[in-house]
Write a protein that holds these residues in place. Structure first.
Motif, PDB file in Angstrom:
ATOM      1  N   PRO A 108       0.825  -1.194   0.000  1.00  0.00           N
ATOM      2  CA  PRO A 108       0.000   0.000   0.000  1.00  0.00           C
ATOM      3  C   PRO A 108       0.861   1.246   0.000  1.00  0.00           C
ATOM      4  CG  PRO A 108       0.027  -1.024   2.178  1.00  0.00           C
ATOM      5  CD  PRO A 108       0.718  -1.966   1.255  1.00  0.00           C
ATOM      6  N   ASP A 109       0.337   2.313  -0.618  1.00  0.00           N
ATOM      7  CA  ASP A 109       1.080   3.562  -0.614  1.00  0.00           C
ATOM      8  C   ASP A 109       0.945   4.247   0.735  1.00  0.00           C
ATOM      9  OD1 ASP A 109      -1.190   5.517  -0.594  1.00  0.00           O
ATOM     10  OD2 ASP A 109      -1.682   4.504  -2.469  1.00  0.00           O
ATOM     11  N   ALA A 110       1.726   5.317   0.949  1.00  0.00           N
ATOM     12  CA  ALA A 110       1.830   5.947   2.270  1.00  0.00           C
ATOM     13  C   ALA A 110       0.512   6.538   2.741  1.00  0.00           C
ATOM     14  CB  ALA A 110       2.907   7.037   2.228  1.00  0.00           C
ATOM     15  N   ASP A 111      -0.343   6.975   1.777  1.00  0.00           N
ATOM     16  CA  ASP A 111      -1.591   7.627   2.160  1.00  0.00           C
ATOM     17  C   ASP A 111      -2.779   6.671   2.158  1.00  0.00           C
ATOM     18  OD1 ASP A 111      -0.334  10.093   2.396  1.00  0.00           O
ATOM     19  OD2 ASP A 111      -0.533  10.501   0.246  1.00  0.00           O
ATOM     20  N   ALA A 112      -2.502   5.369   1.987  1.00  0.00           N
ATOM     21  CA  ALA A 112      -3.602   4.423   1.814  1.00  0.00           C
ATOM     22  C   ALA A 112      -4.544   4.406   3.008  1.00  0.00           C
ATOM     23  CB  ALA A 112      -3.052   3.021   1.567  1.00  0.00           C
ATOM     24  N   GLY A 113      -4.006   4.342   4.239  1.00  0.00           N
ATOM     25  CA  GLY A 113      -4.862   4.276   5.413  1.00  0.00           C
ATOM     26  C   GLY A 113      -5.766   5.474   5.537  1.00  0.00           C
ATOM     27  N   ALA A 114      -5.213   6.674   5.321  1.00  0.00           N
ATOM     28  CA  ALA A 114      -6.003   7.900   5.411  1.00  0.00           C
ATOM     29  C   ALA A 114      -7.098   7.914   4.354  1.00  0.00           C
ATOM     30  CB  ALA A 114      -5.092   9.116   5.261  1.00  0.00           C
ATOM     31  N   GLN A 115      -6.788   7.398   3.158  1.00  0.00           N
ATOM     32  CA  GLN A 115      -7.792   7.367   2.102  1.00  0.00           C
ATOM     33  C   GLN A 115      -8.940   6.435   2.464  1.00  0.00           C
ATOM     34  OE1 GLN A 115      -6.326   6.907  -1.956  1.00  0.00           O
ATOM     35  NE2 GLN A 115      -4.318   7.655  -1.314  1.00  0.00           N
ATOM     36  N   GLY A 116      -8.610   5.289   3.040  1.00  0.00           N
ATOM     37  CA  GLY A 116      -9.649   4.351   3.436  1.00  0.00           C
ATOM     38  C   GLY A 116     -10.573   4.930   4.489  1.00  0.00           C
ATOM     39  N   VAL A 117     -10.004   5.607   5.485  1.00  0.00           N
ATOM     40  CA  VAL A 117     -10.809   6.227   6.540  1.00  0.00           C
ATOM     41  C   VAL A 117     -11.672   7.335   5.958  1.00  0.00           C
ATOM     42  CG1 VAL A 117     -10.713   7.610   8.654  1.00  0.00           C
ATOM     43  CG2 VAL A 117      -9.218   5.615   8.393  1.00  0.00           C
ATOM     44  N   SER A 118     -11.117   8.127   5.040  1.00  0.00           N
ATOM     45  CA  SER A 118     -11.884   9.198   4.404  1.00  0.00           C
ATOM     46  C   SER A 118     -13.066   8.641   3.618  1.00  0.00           C
ATOM     47  CB  SER A 118     -10.971  10.013   3.483  1.00  0.00           C
ATOM     48  OG  SER A 118     -11.705  11.021   2.828  1.00  0.00           O
ATOM     49  N   LEU A 119     -12.828   7.562   2.883  1.00  0.00           N
ATOM     50  CA  LEU A 119     -13.910   6.931   2.121  1.00  0.00           C
ATOM     51  C   LEU A 119     -14.946   6.301   3.054  1.00  0.00           C
ATOM     52  CD1 LEU A 119     -11.771   5.334  -0.724  1.00  0.00           C
ATOM     53  CD2 LEU A 119     -13.427   7.197  -0.978  1.00  0.00           C
ATOM     54  N   MET A 120     -14.484   5.770   4.185  1.00  0.00           N
ATOM     55  CA  MET A 120     -15.399   5.200   5.169  1.00  0.00           C
ATOM     56  C   MET A 120     -16.306   6.294   5.744  1.00  0.00           C
ATOM     57  SD  MET A 120     -16.121   2.273   6.583  1.00  0.00           S
ATOM     58  CE  MET A 120     -17.178   1.769   7.926  1.00  0.00           C
ATOM     59  N   ALA A 121     -15.726   7.462   6.050  1.00  0.00           N
ATOM     60  CA  ALA A 121     -16.506   8.582   6.566  1.00  0.00           C
ATOM     61  C   ALA A 121     -17.549   9.020   5.551  1.00  0.00           C
ATOM     62  CB  ALA A 121     -15.582   9.742   6.923  1.00  0.00           C
ATOM     63  N   ALA A 122     -17.156   9.069   4.273  1.00  0.00           N
ATOM     64  CA  ALA A 122     -18.095   9.458   3.224  1.00  0.00           C
ATOM     65  C   ALA A 122     -19.227   8.442   3.106  1.00  0.00           C
ATOM     66  CB  ALA A 122     -17.353   9.593   1.894  1.00  0.00           C
ATOM     67  N   ALA A 123     -18.886   7.158   3.225  1.00  0.00           N
ATOM     68  CA  ALA A 123     -19.911   6.118   3.138  1.00  0.00           C
ATOM     69  C   ALA A 123     -20.886   6.210   4.308  1.00  0.00           C
ATOM     70  CB  ALA A 123     -19.250   4.742   3.088  1.00  0.00           C
ATOM     71  N   LEU A 124     -20.376   6.467   5.505  1.00  0.00           N
ATOM     72  CA  LEU A 124     -21.248   6.632   6.668  1.00  0.00           C
ATOM     73  C   LEU A 124     -22.166   7.844   6.505  1.00  0.00           C
ATOM     74  CD1 LEU A 124     -18.733   5.807   9.537  1.00  0.00           C
ATOM     75  CD2 LEU A 124     -20.802   4.514   9.001  1.00  0.00           C
TER      76      LEU A 124
END
Length: 321
Positions: A108-124
């Motif tokens: 995974p790239d360095a920003d992968a975790g932050a991107q996943g959390v951001s997408l999770m927030a958008a989904a919620l």
């Protein structure tokens, strides 16, 4: 004109001051044990801390990952979040399913975790959210999610069902529930009876502490009449305390010791669990919060123990260390 006064026998009584009067107070709190002990000391008690719980994360939580995929794919109509700790854990465990940096052959790239959390927030943010109180609400705000409905006190499964049913017809609605250490069977049954399709999403489970020596000592202290006051803050505490008491052969003596002293329960769910075990709480605060519980117990302790002592049931009035 003189100010009227109350006759001597008609003066309003002053409420008792919160004071444990040097008595030992058993607390089964784990994660917030230091805070509970500090509150007990503030009101003149001697805290005896006996942790009953340990949060055990679920390794490779496939159900959380599936939840994230269904959420992002608009396959859920409503999400119920039960606890703040659980909400944060759910986001951490589910976000990799939406993370573009995970799932491929490469690292995974360095920003992968932050991107996943951001997408999770958008989904919620795209689904109806119901939260069981201020702690999951705070966890959502940390993510930037501000659109949700909060369940009123005392935050039991009954209030949750009332809130959810108030949002409209539940027939065929797809509801995910973030579990908090154990399933909430009453909640699931109530939602399904209203026509909903319920998906529980476990994020951690409760286990006994790795070291149960403090718990065993506290249970023996209660069974032997060496402590007068006991505080319970969750169903799981009740279940684990009775489980270890059974291992020690102390169940009957423990019940007798609790009956002689004062038992304080944080709220209706905990009270139901105690009554299911044949233990009747003496105190339940107006608000199901730790601070309210300790203060209410401190206010009532003298009166409750004096009454039981007069009936021949109470332990000695003070057992300070």
């Amino acid at each position: 004109m003189s100010t009227p006064t109350h006759p001597p026998n008609d003066r309003p009584s002053r409420p008792a001051s919160p004071d444990f009067a040097g008595r030992r107070v058993i607390t089964f709190e784990s994660r917030r044990a230091a805070e509970m002990a500090s509150l007990i000391q503030r009101y003149g008690g001697v805290p005896v801390t006996a942790p009953t719980l340990r949060e055990v994360p679920i390794e490779r939580n496939e159900r959380a990952l599936d939840f994230a995929r269904r959420l992002a794919g608009a396959e859920l109509d409503l999400v119920i979040l039960m606890t703040g700790v659980g909400t944060r854990a759910l986001v951490a465990e589910a976000a990799p399913a939406l993370d573009p940096g995970h799932g491929g052959d490469g690292a995974p790239d360095a920003d992968a975790g932050a991107q996943g959390v951001s997408l999770m927030a958008a989904a919620l943010s795209s689904v109806q959210l119901v939260v069981r109180g201020p702690k999951p609400a705070a966890a959502l705000r940390e993510l930037g999610v501000t659109r949700f409905v909060t369940v009123p006190e005392p935050n039991t499964w009954r209030e949750i069902i009332d809130v959810v049913r108030g949002l409209g017809d539940l027939s065929g609605k797809r509801i995910a529930v973030q579990e908090h250490g154990a399933p909430s069977h009453e909640l699931y049954a109530g939602l399904e009876a209203a026509g909903a399709r319920v998906t529980p999403v476990p994020v951690y489970r409760w286990a006994l502490p790795e070291d149960t020596s403090a718990l065993r000592q506290a249970l023996r202290l209660l069974a032997d009449g060496g402590a007068a006051i006991t505080l319970f803050t969750s169903r799981a505490q009740v279940e684990h305390a009775l489980l270890v008491a059974a291992e020690e052969g102390l169940v009957d003596r423990l019940r007798a010791g609790l009956a002689r002293g004062m038992v304080a329960s944080i709220g209706p769910v905990c009270t139901e669990a105690l009554r299911a075990e044949g233990i009747e709480p003496d105190v339940e605060p107006e608000h199901p919060k730790m601070g309210h519980l300790v203060r209410a117990a401190a206010v009532r302790s003298g009166e409750v123990l004096a009454r039981k002592e007069s009936q021949g049931d109470a332990p000695p009035p003070a057992q300070s260390s």
